[in-house]
Write an enzyme that holds these catalytic residues in place. Structure first.
Site, PDB file in Angstrom:
ATOM      1  N   ALA A 184       5.129  -2.930   7.714  1.00 20.86           N
ATOM      2  CA  ALA A 184       4.941  -4.314   8.163  1.00 20.86           C
ATOM      3  C   ALA A 184       6.208  -5.147   8.013  1.00 20.86           C
ATOM      4  CB  ALA A 184       3.816  -4.959   7.355  1.00 20.86           C
ATOM      5  N   LEU A 217      -1.282  -4.546   5.536  1.00 22.56           N
ATOM      6  CA  LEU A 217      -1.818  -4.085   6.827  1.00 22.56           C
ATOM      7  C   LEU A 217      -2.462  -5.255   7.569  1.00 22.56           C
ATOM      8  CD1 LEU A 217      -3.456  -0.774   5.511  1.00 22.56           C
ATOM      9  CD2 LEU A 217      -1.307  -1.024   6.797  1.00 22.56           C
ATOM     10  N   SER A 225       3.242   5.488   6.696  1.00 19.79           N
ATOM     11  CA  SER A 225       3.011   4.904   8.016  1.00 19.79           C
ATOM     12  C   SER A 225       1.989   5.777   8.724  1.00 19.79           C
ATOM     13  CB  SER A 225       4.322   4.868   8.812  1.00 19.79           C
ATOM     14  OG  SER A 225       4.058   4.491  10.149  1.00 19.79           O
ATOM     15  N   ARG A 226       1.318   5.164   9.724  1.00 23.96           N
ATOM     16  CA  ARG A 226       0.421   5.985  10.546  1.00 23.96           C
ATOM     17  C   ARG A 226       1.214   7.067  11.255  1.00 23.96           C
ATOM     18  NH1 ARG A 226      -1.738   1.392  14.254  1.00 23.96           N
ATOM     19  NH2 ARG A 226       0.447   0.845  13.949  1.00 23.96           N
ATOM     20  N   TYR A 268      -1.663   6.932   5.416  1.00 26.24           N
ATOM     21  CA  TYR A 268      -1.809   6.170   4.173  1.00 26.24           C
ATOM     22  C   TYR A 268      -2.470   6.996   3.069  1.00 26.24           C
ATOM     23  CZ  TYR A 268      -1.101   2.400   7.589  1.00 26.24           C
ATOM     24  OH  TYR A 268      -0.613   1.594   8.602  1.00 26.24           O
ATOM     25  N   ARG A 297      -2.180 -10.795  14.991  1.00 27.96           N
ATOM     26  CA  ARG A 297      -2.896 -12.059  14.750  1.00 27.96           C
ATOM     27  C   ARG A 297      -3.719 -12.507  15.946  1.00 27.96           C
ATOM     28  NH1 ARG A 297       1.417 -11.423  12.084  1.00 27.96           N
ATOM     29  NH2 ARG A 297       1.754 -12.238   9.985  1.00 27.96           N
ATOM     30  N   LYS A 340      -2.997 -11.389   1.643  1.00 29.58           N
ATOM     31  CA  LYS A 340      -4.072 -12.294   2.026  1.00 29.58           C
ATOM     32  C   LYS A 340      -4.377 -12.138   3.511  1.00 29.58           C
ATOM     33  CE  LYS A 340      -1.223 -14.747   4.412  1.00 29.58           C
ATOM     34  NZ  LYS A 340      -1.396 -14.720   5.849  1.00 29.58           N
TER      35      LYS A 340
END
Ligand SMILES: NC(=O)c1ccc[n+]([C@@H]2O[C@H](COP(=O)([O-])OP(=O)(O)OC[C@H]3O[C@@H](n4cnc5c(N)ncnc54)[C@H](OP(=O)(O)O)[C@@H]3O)[C@@H](O)[C@H]2O)c1
Length: 326
Positions: free
Chosen positions: A11, A72, A34-35, A56, A163, A95
């Site tokens: 990220a 994530l 990472s994936r 993960y 987002r 968060k």
């Protein structure tokens, strides 16, 4: 003793947290997952992280890791926090830790049974500016608190950002609304007894602008705002019976911040020295919780209150009836 960390995912926020993990002297960043195995390898090489894990779970299965940082997308916080606890790891989760209170209860029960520390990453909670604001308000500098006005906006220009994806727990309220909501909770010391939310919805099903009104037992109110349209701005004002406090930069304080305390028509400016580097105090707090058994600053009770209030605000906004179609 040194805390050996792994990070789940490559990220963007890692860029701020990795230097903090390396700064305290009590931690070592040992692995990143990472994936994509290739992405993990490239990231580990770029950031000089000794181990790269494809997936993960591979990182969680590594017995050399004591604690994981979970940055994530929001929808992945609960499943991977629970998976990490099941693997016996301590967890610092970004968060919002969960999108409803029941999931925090599941995390709390699992963490208690596994005897691991789980803390939500609200970095501002650890900063001296926050301590000063709480000292003033709880010390009675404003008299009785009646109203809190706070918000966080920034201009989200990346079209494919997590987002904007409802399935990933996107939306302005879940992304930045947690800051004003948790700050109001800290100032009032309790959860609201009533909330009302109103949102502007994006085609992807998330809110891109959110207004929330909260009323607390005893009568204090909070008005909170979260948005992806206006340019970057954060604010906090606390209005009491004897005065008002203005906090221009409450959530990501700089190395020198100035509060304005207005009483009897006079404005007093209060300067607060901040951290040279953000996130270091958050990491140090987590280390103290794991290595020394100290109580973490952000408790799971805090996280439960936040998830309960934020999800009630979302429910309210979904229930609100539009007077005119857009
Ligand atoms: N505390 C703060 O100040 C702060 C600031 C910014 C963000 N955050 C929080 O940190 C978290 C991450 O935000 P960010 O902006 O850094 O996110 P980001 O850059 O979009 O990264 C999210 C990472 O999650 C992984 N991932 C797993 N499933 C995914 C999926 N379905 N779609 C996309 N990515 C997926 C990806 O890593 P791999 O592909 O490598 O697995 C990706 O790099 C959020 O919860 C956010 O609220 C906190």
């Amino acid at each position: 003793m040194i805390l050996r960390w792994g990070i789940l995912g490559t990220a963007r926020i890692n860029r701020r947290v990795i230097p903090a993990i390396r700064r305290t002297g009590r931690s070592r960043l040992l692995a990143v997952a990472s994936r994509s195995g290739a992405r993990a390898e490239a990231y580990a090489s770029e950031w000089e992280i000794p181990r790269a894990c494809a997936g993960y779970q591979a990182l969680l299965d590594d017995p050399a890791i004591d604690a994981v940082y979970i940055p994530l997308p929001n929808s992945e916080h609960v499943p991977w926090t629970l998976a990490a606890i099941a693997a016996g790891k301590h967890v610092l989760c970004e968060k919002p830790m969960a999108l409803n209170a029941a999931d925090i209860d599941r995390i709390h029960a699992a963490a208690t049974a596994a005897k691991v520390v789980v803390e939500e990453g609200f970095m501002y909670r650890h900063e001296p500016l926050t301590a000063k604001v709480l000292e003033l308000v709880h010390g009675g500098a404003l008299g009785t608190v009646h109203a809190i006005v706070s918000g966080f906006t920034f201009s989200l220009v990346r079209a494919n950002d997590v987002r904007l994806d409802a399935t990933l727990g996107g939306g302005a309220l879940w992304d930045v609304g947690g800051y004003p909501v948790t700050y109001a909770q800290l100032l009032t010391g309790r959860g609201p007894k009533m909330v009302f939310g109103s949102a502007q919805w994006h085609a992807g099903g998330v809110d891109t602008e959110f207004m929330g009104m909260l009323r607390y037992p005893g009568g204090a109110t909070a008005t909170v705002y979260a948005g992806f349209h206006a340019s970057l701005r954060t604010w906090l004002e606390v209005l009491g019976s004897d005065g008002a406090l203005t906090v221009p930069n409450p959530f990501k304080p700089g190395i020198r911040e100035t509060l304005e305390l207005e009483r009897n028509g006079r404005v007093e400016t209060i300067t607060v020295a901040g951290s040279a580097e953000l996130f270091v105090r958050e990491i140090a707090d987590f280390e103290a919780a794991v290595l020394d058994g100290a109580p973490p600053v952000v408790t799971l009770a805090d996280s439960r209150d936040a998830a309960a209030t934020l999800s009630a605000l979302v429910d309210s906004a979904r229930d609100a009836t539009a007077l005119y179609p857009e």
